[in-house]
Design a protein around this motif. Structure first.
Motif, PDB file in Angstrom:
ATOM      1  N   MET A 226       0.821  -1.212   0.000  1.00  0.00           N
ATOM      2  CA  MET A 226       0.000   0.000   0.000  1.00  0.00           C
ATOM      3  C   MET A 226       0.857   1.265   0.000  1.00  0.00           C
ATOM      4  O   MET A 226       0.478   2.281  -0.600  1.00  0.00           O
ATOM      5  N   PHE A 227       2.011   1.229   0.651  1.00  0.00           N
ATOM      6  CA  PHE A 227       2.832   2.428   0.770  1.00  0.00           C
ATOM      7  C   PHE A 227       3.775   2.587  -0.420  1.00  0.00           C
ATOM      8  O   PHE A 227       3.844   3.659  -1.026  1.00  0.00           O
ATOM      9  N   SER A 228       4.506   1.534  -0.759  1.00  0.00           N
ATOM     10  CA  SER A 228       5.524   1.647  -1.806  1.00  0.00           C
ATOM     11  C   SER A 228       4.898   1.837  -3.185  1.00  0.00           C
ATOM     12  O   SER A 228       5.295   2.729  -3.941  1.00  0.00           O
ATOM     13  N   VAL A 229       3.906   1.015  -3.506  1.00  0.00           N
ATOM     14  CA  VAL A 229       3.294   1.096  -4.844  1.00  0.00           C
ATOM     15  C   VAL A 229       2.570   2.429  -5.031  1.00  0.00           C
ATOM     16  O   VAL A 229       2.735   3.104  -6.055  1.00  0.00           O
ATOM     17  N   THR A 230       1.772   2.814  -4.028  1.00  0.00           N
ATOM     18  CA  THR A 230       1.046   4.082  -4.152  1.00  0.00           C
ATOM     19  C   THR A 230       2.005   5.270  -4.144  1.00  0.00           C
ATOM     20  O   THR A 230       1.750   6.289  -4.799  1.00  0.00           O
ATOM     21  N   GLY A 231       3.115   5.165  -3.400  1.00  0.00           N
ATOM     22  CA  GLY A 231       4.088   6.252  -3.379  1.00  0.00           C
ATOM     23  C   GLY A 231       4.748   6.448  -4.740  1.00  0.00           C
ATOM     24  O   GLY A 231       4.916   7.581  -5.200  1.00  0.00           O
ATOM     25  N   LEU A 232       5.137   5.342  -5.370  1.00  0.00           N
ATOM     26  CA  LEU A 232       5.732   5.444  -6.702  1.00  0.00           C
ATOM     27  C   LEU A 232       4.734   6.001  -7.722  1.00  0.00           C
ATOM     28  O   LEU A 232       5.077   6.827  -8.569  1.00  0.00           O
ATOM     29  N   GLU A 233       3.487   5.532  -7.611  1.00  0.00           N
ATOM     30  CA  GLU A 233       2.462   6.026  -8.534  1.00  0.00           C
ATOM     31  C   GLU A 233       2.211   7.512  -8.320  1.00  0.00           C
ATOM     32  O   GLU A 233       2.041   8.290  -9.276  1.00  0.00           O
ATOM     33  N   PHE A 234       2.218   7.932  -7.055  1.00  0.00           N
ATOM     34  CA  PHE A 234       1.978   9.335  -6.733  1.00  0.00           C
ATOM     35  C   PHE A 234       3.098  10.213  -7.275  1.00  0.00           C
ATOM     36  O   PHE A 234       2.851  11.272  -7.887  1.00  0.00           O
ATOM     37  N   ALA A 241       6.043  16.423 -16.697  1.00  0.00           N
ATOM     38  CA  ALA A 241       6.549  15.432 -17.656  1.00  0.00           C
ATOM     39  C   ALA A 241       8.063  15.383 -17.690  1.00  0.00           C
ATOM     40  O   ALA A 241       8.662  14.318 -17.867  1.00  0.00           O
ATOM     41  N   SER A 242       8.712  16.517 -17.506  1.00  0.00           N
ATOM     42  CA  SER A 242      10.173  16.563 -17.597  1.00  0.00           C
ATOM     43  C   SER A 242      10.866  16.119 -16.312  1.00  0.00           C
ATOM     44  O   SER A 242      12.091  16.004 -16.280  1.00  0.00           O
ATOM     45  N   MET A 243      10.103  15.867 -15.224  1.00  0.00           N
ATOM     46  CA  MET A 243      10.724  15.544 -13.932  1.00  0.00           C
ATOM     47  C   MET A 243      10.217  14.237 -13.331  1.00  0.00           C
ATOM     48  O   MET A 243      10.447  13.958 -12.159  1.00  0.00           O
ATOM     49  N   LYS A 244       9.500  13.434 -14.128  1.00  0.00           N
ATOM     50  CA  LYS A 244       8.920  12.213 -13.580  1.00  0.00           C
ATOM     51  C   LYS A 244       9.987  11.255 -13.056  1.00  0.00           C
ATOM     52  O   LYS A 244       9.872  10.699 -11.952  1.00  0.00           O
ATOM     53  N   SER A 245      11.033  11.028 -13.821  1.00  0.00           N
ATOM     54  CA  SER A 245      12.103  10.115 -13.390  1.00  0.00           C
ATOM     55  C   SER A 245      12.836  10.663 -12.170  1.00  0.00           C
ATOM     56  O   SER A 245      13.189   9.924 -11.243  1.00  0.00           O
ATOM     57  N   LEU A 246      13.055  11.986 -12.167  1.00  0.00           N
ATOM     58  CA  LEU A 246      13.773  12.600 -11.055  1.00  0.00           C
ATOM     59  C   LEU A 246      13.002  12.458  -9.748  1.00  0.00           C
ATOM     60  O   LEU A 246      13.572  12.080  -8.710  1.00  0.00           O
ATOM     61  N   LEU A 247      11.705  12.727  -9.759  1.00  0.00           N
ATOM     62  CA  LEU A 247      10.925  12.646  -8.538  1.00  0.00           C
ATOM     63  C   LEU A 247      10.761  11.193  -8.078  1.00  0.00           C
ATOM     64  O   LEU A 247      10.691  10.929  -6.870  1.00  0.00           O
ATOM     65  N   GLN A 248      10.700  10.249  -9.014  1.00  0.00           N
ATOM     66  CA  GLN A 248      10.681   8.845  -8.599  1.00  0.00           C
ATOM     67  C   GLN A 248      11.988   8.463  -7.898  1.00  0.00           C
ATOM     68  O   GLN A 248      11.989   7.702  -6.924  1.00  0.00           O
ATOM     69  N   ALA A 249      13.096   8.999  -8.417  1.00  0.00           N
ATOM     70  CA  ALA A 249      14.387   8.728  -7.775  1.00  0.00           C
ATOM     71  C   ALA A 249      14.432   9.311  -6.365  1.00  0.00           C
ATOM     72  O   ALA A 249      14.951   8.689  -5.429  1.00  0.00           O
ATOM     73  N   PHE A 250      13.875  10.523  -6.202  1.00  0.00           N
ATOM     74  CA  PHE A 250      13.831  11.126  -4.873  1.00  0.00           C
ATOM     75  C   PHE A 250      12.956  10.303  -3.927  1.00  0.00           C
ATOM     76  O   PHE A 250      13.246  10.192  -2.737  1.00  0.00           O
ATOM     77  N   TRP A 251      11.876   9.748  -4.451  1.00  0.00           N
ATOM     78  CA  TRP A 251      11.022   8.904  -3.604  1.00  0.00           C
ATOM     79  C   TRP A 251      11.790   7.676  -3.106  1.00  0.00           C
ATOM     80  O   TRP A 251      11.729   7.320  -1.932  1.00  0.00           O
ATOM     81  N   LEU A 252      12.532   7.038  -4.022  1.00  0.00           N
ATOM     82  CA  LEU A 252      13.327   5.877  -3.623  1.00  0.00           C
ATOM     83  C   LEU A 252      14.472   6.276  -2.694  1.00  0.00           C
ATOM     84  O   LEU A 252      14.931   5.465  -1.875  1.00  0.00           O
ATOM     85  N   LEU A 253      14.928   7.554  -2.812  1.00  0.00           N
ATOM     86  CA  LEU A 253      15.998   8.019  -1.933  1.00  0.00           C
ATOM     87  C   LEU A 253      15.538   8.055  -0.478  1.00  0.00           C
ATOM     88  O   LEU A 253      16.347   7.855   0.445  1.00  0.00           O
ATOM     89  N   THR A 254      14.247   8.291  -0.260  1.00  0.00           N
ATOM     90  CA  THR A 254      13.737   8.288   1.119  1.00  0.00           C
ATOM     91  C   THR A 254      13.889   6.903   1.752  1.00  0.00           C
ATOM     92  O   THR A 254      14.095   6.790   2.967  1.00  0.00           O
ATOM     93  N   VAL A 255      13.774   5.841   0.941  1.00  0.00           N
ATOM     94  CA  VAL A 255      13.982   4.488   1.462  1.00  0.00           C
ATOM     95  C   VAL A 255      15.427   4.314   1.926  1.00  0.00           C
ATOM     96  O   VAL A 255      15.695   3.705   2.969  1.00  0.00           O
ATOM     97  N   ALA A 256      16.367   4.878   1.157  1.00  0.00           N
ATOM     98  CA  ALA A 256      17.784   4.791   1.528  1.00  0.00           C
ATOM     99  C   ALA A 256      18.045   5.503   2.849  1.00  0.00           C
ATOM    100  O   ALA A 256      18.771   5.001   3.712  1.00  0.00           O
TER     101      ALA A 256
END
Length: 316
Positions: A226-234, A241-256
């Protein structure tokens, strides 16, 4: 320090600056008074097949010199000589008293207190029978022999947690159901009426079943989905459009960053109990949930903002 019921079953392992001593008597019908230099001079009585544990004893420069005397309190029982034994720090020692014909043999060995990591039981057989006598541990249900040892062998063996019959030939000595995590010592003696035995728990068995982990893993898995999948989707849907990959990387950075916090807390050992660490992490996640809820109350979805911009552009 936070204590939970499970902590009571953990073994008390001697650390730096401490040692431990245990004394088993394998002489049925004989009582002995033991005097030691532990503390202010610890004295205790071993009654027949009996057991004494000192707990942690402070060492001096890594060594404790144990002086002990043993006084016979029962007529007709063999005398036992005292002695001196050097005990090293961070080590548990055991003295087993057993008669050999008309004299007494004292057996010293280093003890093992740690539980089995396979959810099994650890068993040690301490017997004062003839050296060539064989002791059999037989599964009561299937009749299969799980362990066959000589009476004078005191090695530690790992056995499944079932009920066993302990035999010498066809003679039943003891019957016991072993429990997961327990460290046992079976002391066997012999008198005019036959075998005398007693089972001692050196380390208390586990008080909880491993099956309790199942609902915890289910809840953790559901929370991760519920948290990881919805977070990535969010992070993907709400980013330009120009920052989708960057913000996904920042989301995964919170896990680190979360993993770094776990490593720091675990390695610096802020708490002696692991349960306290888990409650700390749970508290941090609760605070994190409140922060997310506060942001969610004031957050405006990307689609809503984009729609308002289009409407304003049409009006202009």
């Amino acid at each position: 320090m936070l204590n939970v019921p499970l902590d009571s079953t953990y073994p008390e392992i001697p650390g730096a600056g401490n040692t431990q001593v245990r004394i088993f008597s394998g002489i049925p019908g004989c009582n002995y008074r033991v005097s030691t230099n532990i503390g202010a001079g610890k004295r205790f009585i071993l009654r027949g097949i009996d057991f004494y544990s000192s707990g942690n004893v402070e060492t001096n420069l890594g060594i404790f010199e144990l002086d002990y005397t043993i006084e016979n309190l029962t007529n007709g029982c063999p005398p036992i000589e005292g002695g001196t034994q050097l005990l090293n720090e961070a080590t548990a020692y055991t003295l087993f008293l057993r008669p050999v014909q008309k004299t007494l043999s004292k057996l010293w060995y280093e003890d093992e207190l740690q539980k089995s990591n396979k959810s099994k039981a650890l068993i040690r057989t301490l017997a004062n029978l003839a050296p060539t006598t064989r002791i059999l541990w037989r599964d009561v249900k299937s009749g299969n022999t799980a362990l066959d040892v000589l009476a004078r062998h005191h090695d530690l063996h790992e056995l499944s947690t079932i009920e066993y019959a302990v035999l010498q030939g066809d003679s039943l000595i003891h019957q016991q159901c072993l429990r997961p995590g327990g460290v046992y010592a079976l002391v066997i003696g012999q008198d005019n009426q036959g075998f005398v035995s007693r089972m001692f728990e050196v380390t208390e068995p586990n008080s909880m079943s491993m099956l309790w982990l199942i609902p915890q893993y289910v809840v953790m898995t559901l929370g991760e989905v519920m948290f990881s999948v919805t977070g990535l989707e969010f992070s993907y849907s709400q980013a330009p459009a120009s920052m989708k990959s960057l913000l996904q990387a920042f989301w995964l950075l919170t896990v680190a960053f979360g993993n770094i916090i776990v490593v720091v807390v675990a390695e610096l050992k802020f708490f002696r109990s692991q349960a306290s660490e888990f409650f700390l992490f749970a508290g941090l996640m609760f605070v994190d949930m409140l922060i997310f809820m506060w942001f969610a109350c004031y957050y405006k979805p990307y689609e809503e903002v984009a729609t308002l911009k289009r409407q304003r552009n049409k009006l202009n």
